[in-house]
Design a protein around this motif. Structure first.
Motif, mmCIF file in Angstrom:
data_model
loop_
_atom_site.group_PDB
_atom_site.id
_atom_site.type_symbol
_atom_site.label_atom_id
_atom_site.label_comp_id
_atom_site.label_asym_id
_atom_site.label_seq_id
_atom_site.Cartn_x
_atom_site.Cartn_y
_atom_site.Cartn_z
ATOM 1 N N UNK A 133 0.679 -1.141 0.093
ATOM 2 C CA UNK A 133 -0.142 0.020 0.248
ATOM 3 C C UNK A 133 0.869 1.343 -0.075
ATOM 4 N N UNK A 134 2.212 1.122 0.386
ATOM 5 C CA UNK A 134 2.879 2.282 0.621
ATOM 6 C C UNK A 134 4.443 1.777 0.348
ATOM 7 N N UNK A 135 5.189 2.541 0.085
ATOM 8 C CA UNK A 135 6.560 2.248 -0.120
ATOM 9 C C UNK A 135 7.516 2.931 0.754
ATOM 10 N N UNK A 136 7.068 3.379 1.980
ATOM 11 C CA UNK A 136 7.874 4.143 2.996
ATOM 12 C C UNK A 136 7.701 3.504 4.223
ATOM 13 N N UNK A 137 8.385 4.143 5.246
ATOM 14 C CA UNK A 137 8.308 3.616 6.737
ATOM 15 C C UNK A 137 8.486 1.911 6.698
ATOM 16 N N UNK A 138 7.456 1.410 7.509
ATOM 17 C CA UNK A 138 7.681 -0.070 7.819
ATOM 18 C C UNK A 138 6.684 -0.896 6.985
ATOM 19 N N UNK A 139 6.144 -0.091 5.970
ATOM 20 C CA UNK A 139 4.995 -0.957 5.015
ATOM 21 C C UNK A 139 5.756 -2.162 4.705
ATOM 22 N N UNK A 140 5.121 -3.276 4.817
ATOM 23 C CA UNK A 140 5.807 -4.668 4.096
ATOM 24 C C UNK A 140 5.185 -4.797 2.722
ATOM 25 N N UNK A 141 6.355 -5.404 2.058
ATOM 26 C CA UNK A 141 5.691 -5.972 0.678
ATOM 27 C C UNK A 141 5.176 -7.275 0.953
ATOM 28 N N UNK A 142 4.051 -7.455 0.303
ATOM 29 C CA UNK A 142 3.282 -8.857 0.388
ATOM 30 C C UNK A 142 3.647 -9.499 -0.853
ATOM 31 N N UNK A 143 4.352 -10.647 -0.840
ATOM 32 C CA UNK A 143 5.015 -11.549 -1.877
ATOM 33 C C UNK A 143 3.990 -12.453 -2.579
ATOM 34 N N UNK A 144 4.033 -12.659 -3.652
ATOM 35 C CA UNK A 144 3.283 -14.113 -4.104
ATOM 36 C C UNK A 144 4.174 -15.318 -3.839
ATOM 37 N N UNK A 145 3.887 -16.301 -3.951
ATOM 38 C CA UNK A 145 4.737 -17.703 -3.898
ATOM 39 C C UNK A 145 5.795 -17.794 -4.771
#
Lengths: 115, 113
Positions: free
Chosen positions: B93-105
């Motif tokens: 949702x964001x590319x800053x702070x502590x936002x996590x990337x959600x990965x596909x498998x």
């Protein structure tokens, strides 16, 4: 640009010892770094989010006393696997977020084998 | 239901083929969409980074984002055996702070010479 290094690239240790893995962003500053674990032929599993100058945030099920994370500067985070056991054997990968340009860049990974 | 769905493959194609890799997602808040390539026993390498909807091209790679359908794609033209790897989509949702990337498998791709 956007290079992340990890050291060591592989390590073999005896059960009960502690192992420290370093993650460095070489050409950018990373306020936030992430530590992942990956088993063979499986996807990345986020272990914790590391913020420079503050305590790491651990994912559910990850023991913070077992996996100690220190993010002492804008270019360095360390993961220490304490009292390692064979079940801790895995591929550990860090990533760093470029706080200026955006994006998340991964290190080459560290293969840990605990005998 | 997982937040990000990706077919694990393996996907086998002949050299020179056009490859289409896809991910679907459920969280409408995602704004940043990435594709990574991971060779065996290596860390993932960022291939494409896109914000919001639209297309982005880089050499033989084209990334497409369709937010209305919650669907993203990576196309590889003139595929080469060296493209054989696992391709991971990621979004946030964001590319800053502590936002996590959600990965596909991840999708395992094999390009046959």
């Amino acid at each position: 640009g956007a290079v992340v290094s990890q050291h060591p690239s592989w390590v073999i240790c005896k059960s009960g010892t502690s192992v420290k893995i370093e993650c460095r962003s070489l050409d950018f500053q990373a306020t936030t770094m992430f530590w992942y674990r990956q088993f063979p032929k499986q996807s990345l599993m986020l272990m914790a989010t590391s913020n420079e100058g503050s305590k790491a945030t651990y994912e559910q099920g990850v023991e913070k006393d077992k996996f100690l994370i220190n993010h002492a500067s804008l270019t360095l985070s360390t993961l220490t696997v304490t009292s390692a056991h064979p079940e801790d054997s895995s591929f550990y990968i860090c990533s760093a977020r470029d706080r200026v340009a955006g994006g998340q860049f991964f290190g080459p990974g560290t293969r840990l084998t605990v005998l | 239901q997982k937040e990000v769905e990706q077919d694990p493959g393996p996907l086998s194609v002949p050299e020179g083929a056009i490859v289409s890799l896809n991910c679907t997602y459920s969280n409408s808040a995602f704004q940043y969409f990435m594709w990574y390539r991971q060779y065996s026993r290596k860390g993932p390498e960022l291939l494409m980074y896109t914000y919001s909807s639209g297309n982005k091209e880089d050499g033989r790679f084209t990334a497409q984002v369709d937010k209305s359908s919650k669907y993203i794609s990576l196309f590889i033209r003139d595929s080469q055996p060296s493209d054989s790897a696992t391709y991971l989509c990621a979004m946030s949702a964001s590319d800053s702070g502590t936002y996590k990337y959600i990965f596909g498998t991840g999708t395992r791709l094999k390009v046959l010479a």
